[in-house]
Scaffold this motif. Structure first.
Motif, PDB file in Angstrom:
ATOM      1  N   LYS A 281       0.845  -1.186   0.000  1.00 43.89           N
ATOM      2  CA  LYS A 281       0.000   0.000   0.000  1.00 43.89           C
ATOM      3  C   LYS A 281       0.889   1.247   0.000  1.00 43.89           C
ATOM      4  N   GLY A 282       0.553   2.233  -0.851  1.00 46.99           N
ATOM      5  CA  GLY A 282       1.311   3.486  -0.889  1.00 46.99           C
ATOM      6  C   GLY A 282       2.537   3.431  -1.778  1.00 46.99           C
ATOM      7  N   ALA A 283       2.450   2.700  -2.873  1.00 46.49           N
ATOM      8  CA  ALA A 283       3.592   2.569  -3.772  1.00 46.49           C
ATOM      9  C   ALA A 283       4.040   3.922  -4.341  1.00 46.49           C
ATOM     10  N   THR A 284       3.121   4.874  -4.516  1.00 43.41           N
ATOM     11  CA  THR A 284       3.467   6.197  -5.064  1.00 43.41           C
ATOM     12  C   THR A 284       3.357   7.294  -4.006  1.00 43.41           C
ATOM     13  N   ALA A 285       3.251   6.888  -2.752  1.00 42.12           N
ATOM     14  CA  ALA A 285       3.039   7.881  -1.689  1.00 42.12           C
ATOM     15  C   ALA A 285       4.208   8.844  -1.550  1.00 42.12           C
ATOM     16  N   MET A 286       5.438   8.375  -1.778  1.00 41.90           N
ATOM     17  CA  MET A 286       6.609   9.241  -1.630  1.00 41.90           C
ATOM     18  C   MET A 286       6.600  10.390  -2.637  1.00 41.90           C
ATOM     19  N   LYS A 287       5.938  10.202  -3.754  1.00 46.97           N
ATOM     20  CA  LYS A 287       5.885  11.245  -4.783  1.00 46.97           C
ATOM     21  C   LYS A 287       4.863  12.334  -4.462  1.00 46.97           C
ATOM     22  N   LYS A 288       4.106  12.124  -3.371  1.00 46.20           N
ATOM     23  CA  LYS A 288       3.051  13.085  -3.020  1.00 46.20           C
ATOM     24  C   LYS A 288       3.225  13.671  -1.623  1.00 46.20           C
ATOM     25  N   ILE A 289       4.300  13.346  -0.926  1.00 44.51           N
ATOM     26  CA  ILE A 289       4.474  13.856   0.437  1.00 44.51           C
ATOM     27  C   ILE A 289       4.586  15.376   0.432  1.00 44.51           C
ATOM     28  N   LYS A 290       4.237  15.981   1.563  1.00 42.53           N
ATOM     29  CA  LYS A 290       4.295  17.437   1.716  1.00 42.53           C
ATOM     30  C   LYS A 290       5.261  17.782   2.846  1.00 42.53           C
ATOM     31  N   PRO A 291       6.548  17.791   2.548  1.00 37.56           N
ATOM     32  CA  PRO A 291       7.535  18.042   3.603  1.00 37.56           C
ATOM     33  C   PRO A 291       7.503  19.490   4.078  1.00 37.56           C
ATOM     34  N   ALA A 292       7.777  19.686   5.360  1.00 36.64           N
ATOM     35  CA  ALA A 292       7.852  21.016   5.960  1.00 36.64           C
ATOM     36  C   ALA A 292       9.134  21.105   6.762  1.00 36.64           C
ATOM     37  N   LEU A 293       9.714  22.292   6.807  1.00 34.38           N
ATOM     38  CA  LEU A 293      10.968  22.485   7.532  1.00 34.38           C
ATOM     39  C   LEU A 293      10.740  22.410   9.029  1.00 34.38           C
ATOM     40  N   ALA A 295      11.029  23.551  12.742  1.00 33.72           N
ATOM     41  CA  ALA A 295      11.116  24.887  13.332  1.00 33.72           C
ATOM     42  C   ALA A 295      12.451  25.117  14.025  1.00 33.72           C
ATOM     43  N   GLY A 296      12.990  24.094  14.632  1.00 33.19           N
ATOM     44  CA  GLY A 296      14.250  24.250  15.353  1.00 33.19           C
ATOM     45  C   GLY A 296      15.475  24.122  14.476  1.00 33.19           C
ATOM     46  N   ASN A 297      15.335  23.450  13.345  1.00 27.19           N
ATOM     47  CA  ASN A 297      16.454  23.245  12.437  1.00 27.19           C
ATOM     48  C   ASN A 297      15.954  23.357  11.001  1.00 27.19           C
ATOM     49  N   PRO A 298      16.095  24.524  10.370  1.00 31.20           N
ATOM     50  CA  PRO A 298      15.522  24.730   9.034  1.00 31.20           C
ATOM     51  C   PRO A 298      16.183  23.925   7.926  1.00 31.20           C
ATOM     52  N   THR A 299      17.279  23.244   8.214  1.00 29.38           N
ATOM     53  CA  THR A 299      17.875  22.399   7.175  1.00 29.38           C
ATOM     54  C   THR A 299      17.338  20.970   7.242  1.00 29.38           C
ATOM     55  N   MET A 300      16.390  20.721   8.143  1.00 33.89           N
ATOM     56  CA  MET A 300      15.780  19.401   8.262  1.00 33.89           C
ATOM     57  C   MET A 300      14.293  19.508   7.935  1.00 33.89           C
ATOM     58  N   ALA A 301      13.818  18.648   7.035  1.00 32.33           N
ATOM     59  CA  ALA A 301      12.402  18.630   6.669  1.00 32.33           C
ATOM     60  C   ALA A 301      11.808  17.286   7.061  1.00 32.33           C
ATOM     61  N   ARG A 302      10.513  17.304   7.378  1.00 32.36           N
ATOM     62  CA  ARG A 302       9.828  16.059   7.732  1.00 32.36           C
ATOM     63  C   ARG A 302       8.472  16.019   7.062  1.00 32.36           C
ATOM     64  N   ALA A 303       7.991  14.798   6.841  1.00 30.57           N
ATOM     65  CA  ALA A 303       6.687  14.606   6.203  1.00 30.57           C
ATOM     66  C   ALA A 303       6.071  13.311   6.686  1.00 30.57           C
ATOM     67  N   SER A 304       4.751  13.326   6.837  1.00 34.03           N
ATOM     68  CA  SER A 304       4.019  12.104   7.194  1.00 34.03           C
ATOM     69  C   SER A 304       3.737  11.310   5.928  1.00 34.03           C
ATOM     70  N   VAL A 305       3.739   9.992   6.081  1.00 40.46           N
ATOM     71  CA  VAL A 305       3.501   9.117   4.942  1.00 40.46           C
ATOM     72  C   VAL A 305       2.948   7.793   5.462  1.00 40.46           C
ATOM     73  N   ASN A 306       2.317   7.039   4.599  1.00 47.03           N
ATOM     74  CA  ASN A 306       1.816   5.717   4.979  1.00 47.03           C
ATOM     75  C   ASN A 306       2.134   4.733   3.853  1.00 47.03           C
ATOM     76  N   VAL A 307       3.227   4.020   4.052  1.00 48.66           N
ATOM     77  CA  VAL A 307       3.642   3.012   3.069  1.00 48.66           C
ATOM     78  C   VAL A 307       3.676   1.663   3.781  1.00 48.66           C
ATOM     79  N   GLN A 308       2.836   0.737   3.354  1.00 47.04           N
ATOM     80  CA  GLN A 308       2.776  -0.596   3.947  1.00 47.04           C
ATOM     81  C   GLN A 308       3.636  -1.556   3.122  1.00 47.04           C
ATOM     82  N   VAL A 309       4.421  -2.372   3.820  1.00 45.23           N
ATOM     83  CA  VAL A 309       5.310  -3.298   3.124  1.00 45.23           C
ATOM     84  C   VAL A 309       5.130  -4.721   3.665  1.00 45.23           C
ATOM     85  N   LYS A 310       5.534  -5.677   2.837  1.00 44.25           N
ATOM     86  CA  LYS A 310       5.443  -7.094   3.213  1.00 44.25           C
ATOM     87  C   LYS A 310       6.764  -7.761   2.877  1.00 44.25           C
ATOM     88  N   VAL A 311       7.156  -8.727   3.714  1.00 43.10           N
ATOM     89  CA  VAL A 311       8.371  -9.477   3.469  1.00 43.10           C
ATOM     90  C   VAL A 311       8.051 -10.958   3.314  1.00 43.10           C
TER      91      VAL A 311
END
Length: 344
Positions: A281-293, A295-311
């Motif tokens: 699930k979420g094979a193309t989710a990384m192409k749609k993330i909305k990263p934000a800088l 607040a404490g370190n503007p050179t670091m960005a984070r984004a929520s995502v949901n990618v389900q994997v199976k092994v």
């Protein structure tokens, strides 16, 4: 008639007399003026074509009263003459790197100073407060200037405003004001229009344009915000997708920096070559993330995502196994030239 030799001598004497008269005339024409004529007063250079480039030192003005000092200072700003505007300072600002004709020229294209009206001086000596009205672009400014008497001249107590850029962390992300690079969290600026921009194309500054109305005014720069540009967002997405692809190819039950993982019950050992991770699930989710800088370190960005994997894998004892895991967070480090992504 006199003898021929005497006649020649007469001509020589007459010629010498003419030469003496000619020399007297030339001396009278080119001799310097009499020192008793008195000095000629000159006005400060407050007119002429706008200047460009780095400001150079200007002769100190000699305004006769406080109002003339304010008028000369504002006229110099209106004409883009940074050197003359600086010469009206009673004490020069500690940092003049941005008090240049180049900065004024950029600001005049957006919001020129015009309609200058200066109230008459009160005639007091020592210190005087002078009121003035003028426009910075379309904004009408009513300002007061503290003017001090220095000898026979009047000069302004302040010619530039101190502007804070702390909300943008200029020491972390390179910034420019009106195209001129800055690194300090506080800068000195003349009245005028200014735009703050990031020098790294991956970043952008929102609400980056502001006005400095007068040397005594403090512009609101705390609403400015550093964020990812569209180019920066695209780079984070591409790096996140690349990282995911790398994680899926890793022959490990717990790939480093990949967030997902599983384990086998005690007594079982995975056959590494058989480990296969796939996205359910979420094979193309990384192409749609909305990263934000951050607040404490503007050179670091984070984004929520949901990618389900199976092994799927086999253990050394011949058993087949499968398991599930997921990625919920993307961290992107933009401190270097390339974006480094991890899934914590």
């Amino acid at each position: 008639p006199a003898p021929r030799k005497n006649r020649t001598g007469l001509f020589i004497l007459l010629g010498a007399g003419v030469l003496v008269l000619a020399l007297v005339a030339v001396f009278a024409l080119f001799r310097p003026a009499s020192p008793t004529a008195g000095p000629t007063a000159t006005a400060p250079a407050t007119s002429g074509a706008p200047t460009t480039g780095t400001s150079t030192s200007a002769p100190p003005p000699m305004p006769a009263d406080a109002a003339a000092a304010v008028q000369g200072y504002l006229d110099a700003l209106a004409q883009g003459d940074a050197a003359t505007a600086l010469s009206y300072a009673a004490v020069a600002p500690a940092d003049t790197s941005l008090l240049s004709a180049e900065m004024l020229a950029a600001g005049r294209l957006v919001a020129p100073i015009s309609d200058i009206r200066v109230a008459p001086s009160s005639g007091a000596s020592g210190t005087e407060t002078v009121s003035a009205s003028y426009k910075v672009g379309e904004r009408v400014v009513d300002a007061s200037f503290e003017v001090v008497q220095t000898g026979s001249a009047w000069l302004l107590q302040d010619v530039a405003a101190s502007v804070s850029l702390t909300s943008l962390s200029p020491a972390t992300v390179p910034l420019a004001v009106n195209g001129v690079p800055v690194s300090s969290a506080s800068v000195m600026l003349f009245p005028g229009s200014y735009t703050v921009a990031a020098q790294d194309a991956r970043f952008a500054v929102s609400h980056g344009t502001f006005l400095v109305e007068s040397p005594g005014a403090t512009p609101d720069t705390f609403s400015m915000e550093l964020k990812l540009s569209s180019a920066g967002t695209a780079k984070v997405r591409a790096a996140a997708q690349k990282k995911l692809n790398s994680c899926l190819k890793t022959r490990s039950l717990a790939p480093a920096g990949c967030a997902f993982g599983t384990y086998l019950p005690k007594g079982n050992k995975a056959r590494t070559s058989t480990i296969r991770w796939t996205v359910t699930k979420g094979a193309t989710a990384m192409k749609k993330i909305k990263p934000a800088l951050d607040a404490g370190n503007p050179t670091m960005a984070r984004a929520s995502v949901n990618v389900q994997v199976k092994v799927n894998l086999s253990s050394t004892n011949g058993r087949r196994w499968y398991g599930y895991s997921a990625i919920y967070l993307v961290l992107a480090d933009l401190s270097g030239e390339s974006v480094k992504v991890t899934f914590p």
